[in-house]
Design an enzyme around this catalytic site. Sequence first.
Site, PDB file in Angstrom:
ATOM      1  N   GLY A 133      42.967  49.216  35.053  1.00  0.00           N
ATOM      2  CA  GLY A 133      41.989  48.129  35.025  1.00  0.00           C
ATOM      3  C   GLY A 133      42.315  47.083  36.075  1.00  0.00           C
ATOM      4  CG  ASN A 134      39.582  44.850  37.783  1.00  0.00           C
ATOM      5  OD1 ASN A 134      39.139  43.783  37.389  1.00  0.00           O
ATOM      6  ND2 ASN A 134      38.836  45.947  37.884  1.00  0.00           N
ATOM      7  NE  ARG A 135      45.571  38.671  37.936  1.00  0.00           N
ATOM      8  CZ  ARG A 135      46.126  37.810  38.793  1.00  0.00           C
ATOM      9  NH1 ARG A 135      46.674  38.254  39.904  1.00  0.00           N
ATOM     10  NH2 ARG A 135      46.123  36.525  38.533  1.00  0.00           N
ATOM     11  CB  SER A 136      37.372  40.999  36.986  1.00  0.00           C
ATOM     12  OG  SER A 136      36.195  40.243  36.929  1.00  0.00           O
ATOM     13  CB  ALA A 195      36.425  43.629  39.665  1.00  0.00           C
TER      14      ALA A 195
END
Length: 412
Positions: free
Chosen positions: A214-217, A281
């Site tokens: 995943g990512n930090r959005s 994102a």
Amino acid sequence: MSGGGDRPRVVLGVTGGIAVYKACELLRLFTESGHDVTVVPTAAALEFVGAPTWAALSGKPVAADVWHDVHEVPHVRIGRSADLVVVAPATADVLARAAHGLAGDLLTNTLLTAGCPIVFAPAMHTEMWEHAATQDNVATLRRRGALVLEPAEGRLTGADTGKGRFPDPAEVFAVARDVLDRSGAANLLDLSGRHVVVSAGGTREFLDPVRFLGNRSSGLQGYALARTAASRGAEVTLVAANVSLPDPAGVKVVPVQTTAELRDAVRSSAPVADAVVMAAAPADYRPTEVSGTKMKKADDGSAPVLRLAQNPDILAELAHDRPRAGLVVVGFAAETGERGRSVLDLATAKLARKGCDLLVVNDVSGGRVFGSPDNEAVVLDSAGGRTPVPRGTKSALAHVVWDRVVALLGDG
Ligand code: CTP
């Protein structure tokens, strides 16, 4: 502001539906942030929540009919001196009476004398909302310049669910604040009649039932875009990837997890949209294999090797193969710059490569922006224009994006 020092004057009209208890919270949000609030209940609202509650929370006496303090002509004075009228919750009955210009009580008199923006936050059973009579009344009020928010979907009074819920009071408050902040704008509802699709958050690509890439959005910027579009009158579809924020008022939220789901949701709404803003994102890669059961550590201590496949670029696909002529496509880019190439150089190349109309560029060197309520950006357009947006709230940046979208949409 009209009179009353520099405190914005808000009339809170409350009408007789069960959701009226949530208007107590809305009232507190107004008063605690320095608004001068006059509550104008209908007689039916007082059956649910009595006058002492409204008087105590607003710090002012409360009247529902036009026969109190007649010498002060309250039916004219309250409407004329308001900076904003918010009717929340708005029942089918008050929408009908307002649409037809009836003036049987203090609230409907106030609606006829108010020269300021008017916001309705309807709440009722789905059948009542969807009835042709209510829909005609809503269309009439919108045509006359009122902001009528779409109700939320979810649990209703009984065991039933559907469209008709009163949104989160803090989100109704956010729309009201937004309208107040823009009350000097030439056209407050410049997205009225437009349908916009906004994506927000970060997608997850699962390795097994419990693990993902995943990512930090945080989704904050996408949610600000959705909220501000709704307060400018747009019909808004918000495709939300793994965001834990309350649903913005007046916005249809479509929850998704993976990039493939995000793509499907955006592509199914885009053909009827005027603009798509890709603030999400999406993960660029996904594991080629997803284990149906939880992956176990190897006994010999060896690490697994992940094989990844590239996900489709939703923004580039939409921009290069537009499902509707005139669709405005907006991308976001988080850049850090690299040796010999500035953030703007990289972003200009990305705008051309993706083929979108606008690209909102954030400088994320050093992990800036993520999860922060503020943002600073440059909006690039395909004609080579650059609009710098100084550090400010994500809502302020969202408004700049909508200003540019409105300009691109023109009168068509
Ligand atoms: N985007 C998309 N589909 C993807 C990936 C990104 O639509 N699979 C969109 C994002 O929503 C955003 C923009 O593309 O509007 C971001 O561009 P992207 O190329 O993903 O940026 P980076 O991942 O930073 O690209 P690069 O690493 O190539 O700079």
